[in-house]
Design a protein around this motif. Sequence first.
Motif, short mmCIF file in Angstrom:
data_model
loop_
_atom_site.label_atom_id
_atom_site.label_comp_id
_atom_site.label_asym_id
_atom_site.label_seq_id
_atom_site.Cartn_x
_atom_site.Cartn_y
_atom_site.Cartn_z
N UNK A 151 0.79 -1.23 0.00
CA UNK A 151 0.00 0.00 0.00
C UNK A 151 0.81 1.27 0.00
N UNK A 152 1.99 1.25 -0.63
CA UNK A 152 2.81 2.46 -0.66
C UNK A 152 2.14 3.58 -1.46
N UNK A 153 1.40 3.22 -2.52
CA UNK A 153 0.79 4.25 -3.37
C UNK A 153 -0.18 5.11 -2.57
N UNK A 154 -1.03 4.50 -1.76
CA UNK A 154 -1.96 5.27 -0.94
C UNK A 154 -1.24 6.06 0.14
N UNK A 155 -0.03 5.64 0.49
CA UNK A 155 0.73 6.34 1.52
C UNK A 155 1.13 7.75 1.09
N UNK A 156 1.22 7.98 -0.23
CA UNK A 156 1.52 9.35 -0.66
C UNK A 156 0.35 10.02 -1.38
N UNK A 157 -0.56 9.25 -1.98
CA UNK A 157 -1.69 9.89 -2.65
C UNK A 157 -2.65 10.53 -1.66
N UNK A 158 -2.91 9.87 -0.55
CA UNK A 158 -3.85 10.42 0.43
C UNK A 158 -3.37 11.74 1.03
N UNK A 159 -2.14 11.83 1.57
CA UNK A 159 -1.70 13.12 2.10
C UNK A 159 -1.55 14.20 1.03
N UNK A 160 -1.22 13.81 -0.22
CA UNK A 160 -1.12 14.80 -1.29
C UNK A 160 -2.48 15.41 -1.59
N UNK A 161 -3.52 14.58 -1.67
CA UNK A 161 -4.86 15.09 -1.92
C UNK A 161 -5.30 16.01 -0.79
N UNK A 162 -4.96 15.63 0.43
CA UNK A 162 -5.31 16.45 1.60
C UNK A 162 -4.65 17.83 1.50
N UNK A 163 -3.39 17.86 1.12
CA UNK A 163 -2.68 19.14 1.04
C UNK A 163 -3.14 19.97 -0.14
N UNK A 164 -3.41 19.35 -1.28
CA UNK A 164 -3.77 20.08 -2.49
C UNK A 164 -5.23 20.49 -2.53
N UNK A 165 -6.02 20.08 -1.54
CA UNK A 165 -7.44 20.43 -1.53
C UNK A 165 -7.67 21.92 -1.43
N UNK A 166 -6.68 22.64 -0.94
CA UNK A 166 -6.75 24.10 -0.86
C UNK A 166 -5.73 24.69 -1.82
N UNK A 167 -6.19 25.62 -2.64
CA UNK A 167 -5.29 26.25 -3.60
C UNK A 167 -5.76 26.02 -5.02
N UNK A 168 -5.05 26.66 -5.96
CA UNK A 168 -5.43 26.58 -7.36
C UNK A 168 -4.19 26.47 -8.23
N UNK A 169 -4.27 25.65 -9.25
CA UNK A 169 -3.11 25.44 -10.14
C UNK A 169 -3.01 26.57 -11.16
N UNK A 170 -1.78 26.86 -11.58
CA UNK A 170 -1.51 27.86 -12.61
C UNK A 170 -1.14 27.15 -13.92
N UNK A 171 -1.28 27.86 -15.01
CA UNK A 171 -0.98 27.30 -16.32
C UNK A 171 0.48 26.91 -16.40
#
Length: 479
Positions: free
Chosen positions: A50-70
């Motif tokens: 389950x290494x993949x979920x070990x980094x996808x879950x905290x990344x989604x949590x952190x990126x939930x706030x903010x907006x991407x630039x072009x």
Amino acid sequence: MSFADLGLSPKLLEAIAAAGYETPTPIQKEAIPPALERRDVLGIAQTGTGKTASFTLPMIERLSKGRAKARMPRSLVLAPTRELAAQVAENFEKYGVNHKLTMALLIGGVSFGDQDAKLTRGVDVLIATPGRLLDHFQRGRLLLTGIEVMVIDEADRMLDMGFIPDIEKIFNLTPMTRQTLFFSATMPPEIQRITEQFLHQPVRVEVSKPASTADTITQNIVRVPTKLDKMKRAILRELLRQEDVKNGIIFCNRKSTVDVVAKSLQKHGFNARPIHGDLAQAFRTETLDKFRNDEVQFLVASDVAARGLDIPAVSHVFNYDVPIHSDDYVHRIGRTGRAGRKGAALMLVTPADDKHFDNILKTIGAEEIEALDFSKFFEENPITESGGRREGKSDKRRSPRGDRSERPSRERKSRKAPAEAAPDAQAESDAAAPANRKDETRATNRRRGGESRSSRRREEPVIGLGDHVPAFLMREVAR
């Protein structure tokens, strides 16, 4: 402990529950909390934990706030193969279903135009293989100065594939303030050097010793007394016919061997397809999809499929070739026995493989792997001295020069027979014929009014330059 105890948001917990997971794995328990605290993480765990979920879950949590630039992604995940990158993308789609995060997948075999269009709109998550990522950067289509989180997945596979110089270059293109999550199943010295250079006081998470195998996998070998491929393929077919084999992945060391074994299995009625790096990306994706959907029973693969592919319901792994690198054995058999399921791994070992097999035993910390009894099979299928050649093939081969004197002289006698049986009149006419065929040809040319250049050169000697002496040669020499 549940996922709720790790500090994840209700939206993420809802997505995890929808995916059918209730309890985090050991690597997830240890890696997710420090990742949520924005600390660098060095995760070491056997494949399938389950290494993949070990980094996808905290990344989604952190990126939930903010907006991407072009053209400035907010996070970057580097994977060694296209298949692993596509799998990571599937995990982000699964766990980020309740978040409005944009994602781009940069892998080879796909049009640059579609990828450029996504980058132009701006992406929160960029998942890429190193080569295609640098291609976009060199084209001026991508900036990495906005990276907040960077993930290196299957780092030891990056080393095996020669991506370490590219990884170092990519690290230098990202800001120093980034958070780095580094995951691998093994930790060679070269990988250790990279972590010391680019990670800042990382939290080391090691839930199992490097290069260890899961307890849910039953391991066996078959001792093959010869390295002949014909015998190995026969044994492989015998193993595939066992009643408990639902499906399986068959690993070979070379791409050419993958093709040969896949064609052989198809010829004998097995539902098998090959997958390796030289095949078109569309074919590889289609093959994996069919294998996941049980439309293909056996996958014949090179090590491109050994790392990180999450196909949960693989019942068996067959090592047609003993892997040259002992760490690859861990990754190969890690395709079965995933997520607590039972699995089986079998390997064909010839006398020429003893050195590599001993290295595998040392790596996994085992004294021996139990060998299956195939004595009855060898009695019913004896090894021939011809080495299993095709019938008639040896007859077409030329014999060694040293055996020419011992060949039957039937051909020579047959050639001489017409001359010996010819009547005397025919012999006299043959004697009267021109002895030299060249003279006869020359005479014919003269009758036709023409001569060959070679005859003119011999019969018409050239004296000096004749009337064609250049003028500068006629000048008097100054004294």
